[in-house]
Design a protein around this motif. Structure first.
Motif, PDB file in Angstrom:
ATOM      1  N   CYS A   1       0.813  -1.222   0.000  1.00  0.00           N
ATOM      2  CA  CYS A   1       0.000   0.000   0.000  1.00  0.00           C
ATOM      3  C   CYS A   1       0.845   1.270   0.000  1.00  0.00           C
ATOM      4  O   CYS A   1       0.389   2.315  -0.457  1.00  0.00           O
ATOM      5  CB  CYS A   1      -0.957  -0.002   1.181  1.00  0.00           C
ATOM      6  SG  CYS A   1      -2.306  -1.178   0.946  1.00  0.00           S
TER       7      CYS A   1
ATOM      8  N   ILE B   1       1.137   1.550  -3.733  1.00  0.00           N
ATOM      9  CA  ILE B   1       0.058   0.995  -4.560  1.00  0.00           C
ATOM     10  C   ILE B   1      -0.372   1.900  -5.716  1.00  0.00           C
ATOM     11  O   ILE B   1      -0.661   1.427  -6.808  1.00  0.00           O
ATOM     12  CB  ILE B   1      -1.150   0.589  -3.686  1.00  0.00           C
ATOM     13  CG1 ILE B   1      -2.074  -0.349  -4.459  1.00  0.00           C
ATOM     14  CG2 ILE B   1      -1.889   1.813  -3.162  1.00  0.00           C
ATOM     15  CD1 ILE B   1      -3.066  -1.081  -3.576  1.00  0.00           C
ATOM     16  N   LYS B   2      -0.404   3.175  -5.503  1.00  0.00           N
ATOM     17  CA  LYS B   2      -0.857   4.090  -6.561  1.00  0.00           C
ATOM     18  C   LYS B   2       0.308   4.669  -7.372  1.00  0.00           C
ATOM     19  O   LYS B   2       0.078   5.365  -8.364  1.00  0.00           O
ATOM     20  CB  LYS B   2      -1.672   5.238  -5.957  1.00  0.00           C
ATOM     21  CG  LYS B   2      -2.953   4.800  -5.268  1.00  0.00           C
ATOM     22  CD  LYS B   2      -3.981   4.313  -6.239  1.00  0.00           C
ATOM     23  CE  LYS B   2      -5.258   3.921  -5.522  1.00  0.00           C
ATOM     24  NZ  LYS B   2      -6.332   3.577  -6.428  1.00  0.00           N
TER      25      LYS B   2
ATOM     26  N   GLN C   1       0.391   3.891 -11.104  1.00  0.00           N
ATOM     27  CA  GLN C   1      -0.650   4.654 -11.790  1.00  0.00           C
ATOM     28  C   GLN C   1      -0.244   6.113 -11.939  1.00  0.00           C
ATOM     29  O   GLN C   1      -0.420   6.714 -12.997  1.00  0.00           O
ATOM     30  CB  GLN C   1      -1.965   4.550 -11.015  1.00  0.00           C
ATOM     31  CG  GLN C   1      -3.136   5.141 -11.737  1.00  0.00           C
ATOM     32  CD  GLN C   1      -3.407   4.418 -13.035  1.00  0.00           C
ATOM     33  OE1 GLN C   1      -3.955   3.344 -13.045  1.00  0.00           O
ATOM     34  NE2 GLN C   1      -2.997   5.006 -14.137  1.00  0.00           N
TER      35      GLN C   1
ATOM     36  N   GLN D   1      -2.301   9.043  -1.550  1.00  0.00           N
ATOM     37  CA  GLN D   1      -1.959   8.742  -2.942  1.00  0.00           C
ATOM     38  C   GLN D   1      -3.152   8.976  -3.868  1.00  0.00           C
ATOM     39  O   GLN D   1      -2.992   9.479  -4.985  1.00  0.00           O
ATOM     40  CB  GLN D   1      -1.463   7.298  -3.067  1.00  0.00           C
ATOM     41  CG  GLN D   1      -0.124   7.062  -2.389  1.00  0.00           C
ATOM     42  CD  GLN D   1       0.302   5.609  -2.466  1.00  0.00           C
ATOM     43  OE1 GLN D   1       0.361   5.024  -3.532  1.00  0.00           O
ATOM     44  NE2 GLN D   1       0.602   5.028  -1.310  1.00  0.00           N
ATOM     45  N   ASP D   2      -4.338   8.605  -3.403  1.00  0.00           N
ATOM     46  CA  ASP D   2      -5.553   8.828  -4.196  1.00  0.00           C
ATOM     47  C   ASP D   2      -5.787  10.318  -4.437  1.00  0.00           C
ATOM     48  O   ASP D   2      -6.160  10.724  -5.539  1.00  0.00           O
ATOM     49  CB  ASP D   2      -6.774   8.232  -3.484  1.00  0.00           C
ATOM     50  CG  ASP D   2      -7.387   7.067  -4.236  1.00  0.00           C
ATOM     51  OD1 ASP D   2      -6.854   6.688  -5.299  1.00  0.00           O
ATOM     52  OD2 ASP D   2      -8.401   6.531  -3.762  1.00  0.00           O
TER      53      ASP D   2
ATOM     54  N   SER E   1      -3.235   1.360 -14.809  1.00  0.00           N
ATOM     55  CA  SER E   1      -2.109   0.506 -14.443  1.00  0.00           C
ATOM     56  C   SER E   1      -2.577  -0.852 -13.924  1.00  0.00           C
ATOM     57  O   SER E   1      -3.207  -0.938 -12.869  1.00  0.00           O
ATOM     58  CB  SER E   1      -1.263   1.202 -13.371  1.00  0.00           C
ATOM     59  OG  SER E   1      -0.310   0.315 -12.842  1.00  0.00           O
TER      60      SER E   1
ATOM     61  N   THR F   1      -1.057  -1.482 -10.433  1.00  0.00           N
ATOM     62  CA  THR F   1      -1.797  -0.881  -9.314  1.00  0.00           C
ATOM     63  C   THR F   1      -3.013  -1.730  -8.961  1.00  0.00           C
ATOM     64  O   THR F   1      -3.264  -2.025  -7.789  1.00  0.00           O
ATOM     65  CB  THR F   1      -2.223   0.560  -9.659  1.00  0.00           C
ATOM     66  OG1 THR F   1      -1.051   1.386  -9.676  1.00  0.00           O
ATOM     67  CG2 THR F   1      -3.210   1.118  -8.648  1.00  0.00           C
ATOM     68  N   TRP F   2      -3.756  -2.132  -9.973  1.00  0.00           N
ATOM     69  CA  TRP F   2      -4.946  -2.942  -9.711  1.00  0.00           C
ATOM     70  C   TRP F   2      -4.576  -4.326  -9.197  1.00  0.00           C
ATOM     71  O   TRP F   2      -5.257  -4.890  -8.339  1.00  0.00           O
ATOM     72  CB  TRP F   2      -5.822  -3.026 -10.960  1.00  0.00           C
ATOM     73  CG  TRP F   2      -6.563  -1.751 -11.179  1.00  0.00           C
ATOM     74  CD1 TRP F   2      -6.190  -0.712 -11.980  1.00  0.00           C
ATOM     75  CD2 TRP F   2      -7.780  -1.345 -10.558  1.00  0.00           C
ATOM     76  NE1 TRP F   2      -7.114   0.309 -11.894  1.00  0.00           N
ATOM     77  CE2 TRP F   2      -8.100  -0.056 -11.038  1.00  0.00           C
ATOM     78  CE3 TRP F   2      -8.640  -1.947  -9.649  1.00  0.00           C
ATOM     79  CZ2 TRP F   2      -9.235   0.634 -10.640  1.00  0.00           C
ATOM     80  CZ3 TRP F   2      -9.781  -1.262  -9.256  1.00  0.00           C
ATOM     81  CH2 TRP F   2     -10.066   0.018  -9.744  1.00  0.00           C
TER      82      TRP F   2
ATOM     83  N   SER G   1      -3.949  -4.095  -5.671  1.00  0.00           N
ATOM     84  CA  SER G   1      -5.236  -4.003  -4.962  1.00  0.00           C
ATOM     85  C   SER G   1      -5.836  -5.387  -4.740  1.00  0.00           C
ATOM     86  O   SER G   1      -6.482  -5.632  -3.718  1.00  0.00           O
ATOM     87  CB  SER G   1      -6.211  -3.125  -5.744  1.00  0.00           C
ATOM     88  OG  SER G   1      -5.768  -1.792  -5.775  1.00  0.00           O
TER      89      SER G   1
ATOM     90  N   THR H   1      -8.510  -5.707 -13.102  1.00  0.00           N
ATOM     91  CA  THR H   1      -7.156  -6.072 -13.544  1.00  0.00           C
ATOM     92  C   THR H   1      -7.213  -6.884 -14.837  1.00  0.00           C
ATOM     93  O   THR H   1      -6.470  -6.609 -15.790  1.00  0.00           O
ATOM     94  CB  THR H   1      -6.420  -6.876 -12.447  1.00  0.00           C
ATOM     95  OG1 THR H   1      -6.421  -6.122 -11.239  1.00  0.00           O
ATOM     96  CG2 THR H   1      -4.994  -7.184 -12.858  1.00  0.00           C
TER      97      THR H   1
END
Length: 201
Positions: free
Chosen positions: A17, A20-21, A24, A75-76, A146, A149-150, A153, A188
């Motif tokens: 995490c 994680i972004k 992207q 990040q979001d 990306s 990234t997914w 997740s 994904t």
């Protein structure tokens, strides 16, 4: 063995995490475009994360079960701003910030509000994935979305199923993570499908 496994799952989830972004963000910044990404999806995702974090804090769940959420939220927010910037909608960022900030405080005014919000949180988070899927299907192109990234997740959803069962055993939270796992796998796979299609054209 179980405490060691639990610690390992927590640690790997936090590590994933923490970045994680980033794939992207890198894809969007390199391309100077947010093509393939749905702003609505990310706004819904952010709302879901905020509700989930607030719920965990409100009920005093162990910090290690939600420690990654502030990192993901940060990040979001950066990713959303980049998308707004590249879409020419950067001025809306302040409006969304005020809405989210106000909602953060309103969630815990009454116990029933946070409970209702958490029950709706799964629908909101699921909607964010479905909106992204719809965006991909509509454009028939993964654009800057990306898969890494997914894919991360997918891992974090699976990991949180394990930690939820081993710690809080909260059924609402468990159902949320199961649904998120399924939808993250679907997104994904869709990204990879369109990426493969684009390469063969």
């Amino acid at each position: 063995m179980a405490p060691g496994l639990l610690d390992l799952v927590h640690l790997t989830t936090w590590a994933v995490c923490a970045v994680i972004k980033l794939p992207q963000l890198v894809a969007v910044l390199r391309a100077g475009s947010a093509w393939g990404l749905s702003l609505s999806s990310l706004l819904l995702e952010l709302a879901g994360y905020l509700v989930f974090l607030r719920y965990q804090i409100y009920y005093g769940y162990p910090l290690e079960t939600y420690l990654e959420y502030p990192i993901i939220i940060a990040q979001d927010v950066i990713l959303i701003y980049c998308i707004m910037h590249f879409s020419g909608k950067a001025r809306r960022a302040l409006f969304y910030a005020v809405i989210f900030w106000g909602s953060w405080y309103m969630l815990t005014l009454q116990k029933w509000i946070i409970d209702l919000a958490m029950n709706l949180c799964t629908f909101v988070s699921a909607a964010s994935k479905l909106v992204q899927l719809q965006h991909l299907w509509q454009n028939k192109d993964s654009g800057q979305a990306s898969a890494l990234t997914w894919g991360m997740s997918v891992y974090t959803s699976a990991a949180r199923i394990i930690t939820t069962v081993m710690t809080t055993n909260d059924l609402v939270v468990l159902i949320r993570f199961i649904i998120m796992l399924i939808l993250n796998i679907w997104v994904t796979a869709t990204i990879l499908h369109y990426r493969k299609t684009r390469k063969t054209d």
